[in-house]
Design an enzyme around this catalytic site. Structure first.
Site, short mmCIF file in Angstrom:
data_model
loop_
_atom_site.label_atom_id
_atom_site.label_comp_id
_atom_site.label_asym_id
_atom_site.label_seq_id
_atom_site.Cartn_x
_atom_site.Cartn_y
_atom_site.Cartn_z
CG HIS A 1 -2.60 4.33 6.92
ND1 HIS A 1 -3.75 3.73 6.42
CD2 HIS A 1 -1.65 4.14 5.97
CE1 HIS A 1 -3.49 3.19 5.24
NE2 HIS A 1 -2.22 3.44 4.94
CB CYS B 1 -0.96 0.02 1.19
SG CYS B 1 -0.15 0.20 2.80
#
Length: 634
Positions: free
Chosen positions: A550, A387
């Site tokens: 995040h 990611c």
């Protein structure tokens, strides 16, 4: 294995090695062709000063690039440097362009320095490694340059002259069309670059000095024969070969990637007859009409051919006629062969695999001709989830696949990473669809899987099914029962859980979660903006009504310690058209948060468990749901 088969494999491996030295430097060959076509006295824009570039290109630049590439193939950059030094000696030792000599000296230099390094491994005192590395490369390179100058140059010069004499004899005897008997099969054996740049180019350059152009540059580069095969498949092929042929024809003719038609010939080996006769017809036309080029056409596309055609209408027409005649003859013969063939449709994927086994490596054609990537399940040992930052969605996805891998009895290591730092040994890479292209750029040799929902993607089961069909050793160690998810109380504390919240937008809930991380001392305030930017770049929605905002890669330094906050939003909040009712705000330092993410991923994989967490009335109740779900799924 029979001697004949061993010889064939040896020739194929040799041809592939020569091809691998040329292909990375095609841009330099094209630059040489452009400069030659434009600025020599017979060029499109004659310029005496700029024409001085031509000789250094062919005398120094191209051989040195080939020598460096050949050495690098054997021993990376160190081998490349020694290979280039060794090539210098053979360049200076002769007046003939040493492309063929570079193909010998480059790999030789890389091989010898690699062997030297192996001999002294572990024998050098600490602190002297760099000194030995530098002096060994310099001394060995200098010795090879001297040997190349004094001994190899005359030999290679003689060999080049002999080959040139053979070509000259064919020209004088008007037998040049017979060269296609060797050139067209040589392409399938990957000897085309050795023939074209090792033999034809040096001789062709001598002809250019005398006549202003040479037919030799078009013997191998002519796209007509291959185009005839591909167009015949467009009309008379079967199955996936027919479907893919139009796209392959465009890439071959305009992109100059001749390699793309090789699998079609391998499916029906009789088609080599069509390419040979097409090539012979084209060469006969070229010689009869006195066509030719002023430099090598690399890559062999119609665009490159026209770019290096002299400024002369008769020669221009002769070159076009060469391509058209070769195409027509190849097309007619290929069409006849395909129409008469009553067998089942050939398998293009199998032909590509056959070609790749001949080359000894994965071919760029595989990704062009086939809609799906392929891999050998028995060779897969490592899967990487990637990611943007490598600490959120990828960690959760990796946890789920680990569980599936274990259940399937497969011994495969699954890990996660940032898309900008995918390990070189990754064999399968899983990413969100929006990151797949970046992942492919970072790991071009891996098999890539794109998913839209990390928690419940059908691609997982499909991948497991593919992996199980391989003959692999099933040796999975049983893991112990999971610890309580809250063993690390510093990462997720009861006061990090916020119940019964409501928000007007996803940015509002992300800022809330980010501020909670700040308030509990996990991150600096600037980390919050990184969370917003991360969701703008790639949605942090994970499926099953959860999101895991995040920070981006660039705000990792703002993390003080790993922490997770959970925000319950019973009425839901919109995340790019998806309803989210549980938000996990994440900050990770030194990957210490990954174990808790793994457990959360397992807990959230079941929609019913998510609903129970959303309905929880107390922090203890929500904790209990997570723990119970993890225990049940272990």
């Amino acid at each position: 294995m029979s001697e004949g088969k061993s010889l064939k494999l040896g020739v194929q491996k040799f041809g592939n090695s020569l091809s691998s030295m040329i292909l990375p430097n095609i841009g330099a060959f094209l630059a040489f062709g452009i400069v030659t076509a434009l600025f020599i006295p017979t060029g499109w824009l004659p310029n005496k000063a700029l024409s001085e570039l031509v000789s250094p290109f062919i005398t120094y630049l191209l051989p040195l690039l080939i020598g460096y590439t050949g050495g690098k193939m054997v021993d990376d950059h160190r081998g490349g440097v020694v290979g280039a030094i060794a090539t210098t000696g053979i360049i200076v030792g002769t007046n003939v362009p040493m492309l063929l000599g570079a193909m010998i000296m480059g790999p030789l230099g890389g091989y010898l320095i690699k062997k030297f390094d192996q001999l002294i491994e572990g024998k050098i005192k600490t602190g002297f490694e760099m000194l030995v590395d530098v002096f060994s490369a310099g001394i060995l390179g200098a010795l090879l340059a001297i040997i190349g100058f004094a001994a190899f140059s005359p030999v290679v010069d003689w060999a080049s002259s002999a080959l040139a004499g053979g070509v000259g004899w064919l020209i004088n005897m008007r037998l040049l069309p017979l060269a296609s008997l060797f050139i067209e099969p040589g392409k399938v054996l990957f000897l085309n670059n050795a023939i074209n740049h090792g033999v034809l180019t040096p001789v062709g350059l001598e002809q250019v000095k005398q006549a202003g152009h040479s037919v030799l540059f078009l013997l191998e580069a002519n796209p007509g024969p291959g185009m005839g095969v591909l167009m015949a498949y467009c009309f008379f092929g079967k199955g996936n070969a027919k479907e893919s042929a139009p796209g392959a024809a465009i890439i071959h003719f305009f992109g100059g990637i001749h390699e793309i038609y090789f699998p079609y010939v391998l499916m029906k080996p009789q088609l080599i007859i069509a390419t040979i006769l097409g090539g012979m017809s084209g060469v006969f036309t070229l010689v009869t009409l006195h066509g030719g080029l002023v430099g090598p056409a690399s890559p062999g596309s119609i665009i490159a051919v026209l770019m290096v055609t002299p400024k002369s209408l008769p020669i221009f027409l002769a070159n076009i006629a060469d391509v058209l005649v070769a195409f027509t003859v190849s097309f007619l013969i290929s069409s006849f062969i395909l129409k008469m063939d009553k067998s089942e449709a050939g398998d293009l994927d199998e032909a590509i695999k056959k070609m790749e086994s001949m080359k000894g490596k994965k071919s760029r054609v595989s990704g062009i001709l086939t809609n799906n990537q392929t891999f050998d399940p028995s060779q897969i040992n490592k899967i990487v989830f990637a990611c943007d930052a490598g600490m959120g969605s990828s960690a959760m996805g990796a946890s789920l696949l680990k569980k599936k891998i274990k259940a399937a009895g497969l011994d495969i290591h699954v890990t996660n990473a940032a898309v900008s730092a995918i390990p070189k040994d990754a064999q399968i890479v899983v990413t969100q669809s929006g990151l797949t292209e970046r992942a492919k750029a970072g790991a071009p040799d891996a098999y890539h899987v794109s998913v839209d929902n990390f928690l419940s993607s059908p691609e997982y089961d499909k991948l497991i099914d593919q992996l199980k069909h391989g003959n692999r050793k099933e040796n999975v160690q049983q893991e112990s029962a999971p610890d309580n998810v809250f063993n690390n109380e510093n990462v997720l504390k009861k006061e990090n859980i916020f119940l019964n919240k409501s928000f007007a937008s996803k940015e509002e809930v992300i800022r809330f979660a980010g501020q909670a991380l700040v308030d509990h001392g996990y991150v600096n305030p600037s980390y919050v903006q990184g969370m917003i930017e991360r969701d703008q770049e790639m949605s942090t929605y994970m499926g099953n009504e959860i999101a895991i905002p995040h920070g981006t890669e660039k705000v990792k330094k703002e993390v003080l310690s790993s922490g997770v906050v959970i925000v319950q939003v019973p009425d839901g909040v919109d995340f790019d058209g998806n309803r989210v009712r549980l938000v996990f705000g994440i900050a990770g330092k030194n990957n210490s948060h990954l174990s808790i993410l793994s457990k959360i991923a397992v807990a959230c994989a079941e929609v019913n468990s998510v609903h129970k967490m959303v309905d929880a009335k107390t922090e203890d109740e929500l904790m209990a749901v997570i723990n119970d779900t993890i225990m049940q799924n272990s």
